[in-house]
Design an enzyme around this catalytic site. Sequence first.
Site, PDB file in Angstrom:
ATOM      1  N   GLN A  38       0.842  -1.190   0.000  1.00  0.00           N
ATOM      2  CA  GLN A  38       0.000   0.000   0.000  1.00  0.00           C
ATOM      3  C   GLN A  38       0.881   1.245   0.000  1.00  0.00           C
ATOM      4  O   GLN A  38       1.625   1.492   0.956  1.00  0.00           O
ATOM      5  CB  GLN A  38      -0.903  -0.017   1.235  1.00  0.00           C
ATOM      6  CG  GLN A  38      -1.803   1.185   1.398  1.00  0.00           C
ATOM      7  CD  GLN A  38      -2.463   1.216   2.758  1.00  0.00           C
ATOM      8  OE1 GLN A  38      -1.875   0.766   3.742  1.00  0.00           O
ATOM      9  NE2 GLN A  38      -3.664   1.739   2.850  1.00  0.00           N
ATOM     10  N   SER A  61       1.049   6.587   2.618  1.00  0.00           N
ATOM     11  CA  SER A  61       1.720   7.537   3.500  1.00  0.00           C
ATOM     12  C   SER A  61       2.926   8.177   2.820  1.00  0.00           C
ATOM     13  O   SER A  61       3.627   7.536   2.031  1.00  0.00           O
ATOM     14  CB  SER A  61       2.168   6.842   4.787  1.00  0.00           C
ATOM     15  OG  SER A  61       1.060   6.330   5.495  1.00  0.00           O
ATOM     16  N   SER A 101       4.570  -1.585   4.289  1.00  0.00           N
ATOM     17  CA  SER A 101       4.747  -3.005   4.600  1.00  0.00           C
ATOM     18  C   SER A 101       4.786  -3.814   3.310  1.00  0.00           C
ATOM     19  O   SER A 101       4.053  -3.540   2.360  1.00  0.00           O
ATOM     20  CB  SER A 101       3.591  -3.504   5.468  1.00  0.00           C
ATOM     21  OG  SER A 101       3.487  -2.759   6.657  1.00  0.00           O
ATOM     22  N   GLU A 145      -9.077  -1.535   5.735  1.00  0.00           N
ATOM     23  CA  GLU A 145      -7.801  -1.721   6.426  1.00  0.00           C
ATOM     24  C   GLU A 145      -7.999  -1.767   7.932  1.00  0.00           C
ATOM     25  O   GLU A 145      -7.435  -2.618   8.629  1.00  0.00           O
ATOM     26  CB  GLU A 145      -6.842  -0.586   6.061  1.00  0.00           C
ATOM     27  CG  GLU A 145      -5.516  -0.620   6.820  1.00  0.00           C
ATOM     28  CD  GLU A 145      -4.639   0.575   6.530  1.00  0.00           C
ATOM     29  OE1 GLU A 145      -3.414   0.448   6.674  1.00  0.00           O
ATOM     30  OE2 GLU A 145      -5.170   1.643   6.170  1.00  0.00           O
ATOM     31  N   GLU A 174      -4.684   9.343  17.039  1.00  0.00           N
ATOM     32  CA  GLU A 174      -5.238  10.692  17.100  1.00  0.00           C
ATOM     33  C   GLU A 174      -6.227  10.934  15.963  1.00  0.00           C
ATOM     34  O   GLU A 174      -7.312  11.488  16.156  1.00  0.00           O
ATOM     35  CB  GLU A 174      -4.103  11.727  17.056  1.00  0.00           C
ATOM     36  CG  GLU A 174      -3.223  11.751  18.291  1.00  0.00           C
ATOM     37  CD  GLU A 174      -2.228  10.608  18.338  1.00  0.00           C
ATOM     38  OE1 GLU A 174      -1.604  10.399  19.393  1.00  0.00           O
ATOM     39  OE2 GLU A 174      -2.074   9.907  17.311  1.00  0.00           O
TER      40      GLU A 174
END
Length: 390
Positions: A109, A112, A144, A227, A360
Site C-alpha cells: 500500500q 503515507s 509493509s 484496512e 489521534e
Amino acid sequence: MSPDELRERAREFLAANDPAIIDRLDYLRARFDAGLAWVHFPVGLGGLGLARELQTVIEEELAGAPDNDPRKIGIGLGMAAPTILAFGTGEQKQRLLRPLWTGEEVWCQLFSEPGAGSDLAAAGTRAVRDGDGWRVTGQKVWTSSAHTARWAILLARTDPDVPKHAGLSYFVLDMTDPGVEVRPLRQITGEAEFNEVFLTDAWIPDSDRLGEVGDGWRVAQTTLMNERVAIGGRPTPREGGMIGVVAETWRSHPDKRTPELHDRLLELWVQAEALRLAGIRLRQQLAVGSPGPEGSAMKLAFARLSQQLSGLEVEIIGEEGLRYDDWTLRRPDQVDFTGREPGYRYLRAKGNSIEGGTSEVLRNIIAERVLGLPAEARVDTKVAWKDLPR
C-alpha cells in the site's frame, strides 16, 4: 444456498481436489475457481454471491487443507481486493483477484508520505499524463511488504490546482517497474518489515487506474475502512491472540504473581473479550453492507489493548522481558506477534497506534462520523482529565 448445501459443495470440491495429492498452488487455484475463496464475492471472481457470514462454513469444511497464508498477503486480501471489487473494471477484476487470493502476487500500500504525516489528502506524489498512461514521481513511506510485493495500491496527485481532496487519483502500480526503488526502514525491533519507496517517472498505464481521475479520495476511503477492520476486527477465539499469550505467561509464572498484576490482567481480559464480541458484531454488519467508521473504533481499541498487554507481560516476567533474540537487520514478510519473545511484542506493539491510521486521527473520525460531533468539537487528546467537567 443453505449452509448444508454449501457444506456439500465443499465436500464435493475436496473429493475432486484432494490436497494430499494435489499441488498446493493448484489446489488454491481450483478453490478460487470453484467460488470457495470468498463466498460473498461474485461468481467468477472467487465467490458464489452468497452472504458473507457463510464463509465460516467453508473454513470449517476445508480446515486442515492448505491455505493462502493470509498473514503474508493481508494487504492484498484486506485492502486491495475490496477496493478492486468496488471500483475495478471487469478486466481488472479478472486479471488481479485470482493471483492476489492464491498468494502468487503479494500487494503493498503506497499511501503515507514523509511530508504529509497523517493527512493523507496532502499527498504530494505526482502522476502526470503521458500518452496512454501516467508518469509518477514522489516518495512513499512505512510501506509493509514493499520488498516482496509485485503490485501496489497507490494514491497520487493528478491535479495540483484544485482542493487537495479533489486532486487525487488511485492507481495499481507494478512494483517491478524500473522507476520504483525500495529501501528498508529499520524499526525499534531491529527488523525492517517497513520500507520507503522512491518513484522516479514510474510508468502506469491508464488501464491500471481504479475509479475516475480525481476520484481517488473516495476510492481510498474504501481501502482505509477495510484496512482498519482488517487490523482491529480479525476473528479470534475467546482468549485468543495477545490476551491468550499474556494469560499463559501468568499461569506459567506463579512466582511472579502479585494482587496488583492480577487485577490488571483481569481488567485487560474483560477488555479483550469485549473487543472480541464487538468484532463479531462488526463482521455481522459487514455481512449486510460496507465497513463504516466503526472499524476505526475497533482499530483504536486494538492498538491500545495490544500495547497494554505487551507491557503487562514484560512486568509479569521481570528481567526475562529484557532479553532479545537477535538485532540483526532482517526483512520479514509478515509480523508474528504471538510466535516471538515478550521483548519483541513489547517493542513492536508501539507501532500499533501509528500503522493503519494514527490513534489521534481515528479519535477524530469517531468523534465526527460515529458520535456525530461537529468538526470543532473534535476530541482533544492533550486535554487534562482534571480540566474535564464533572
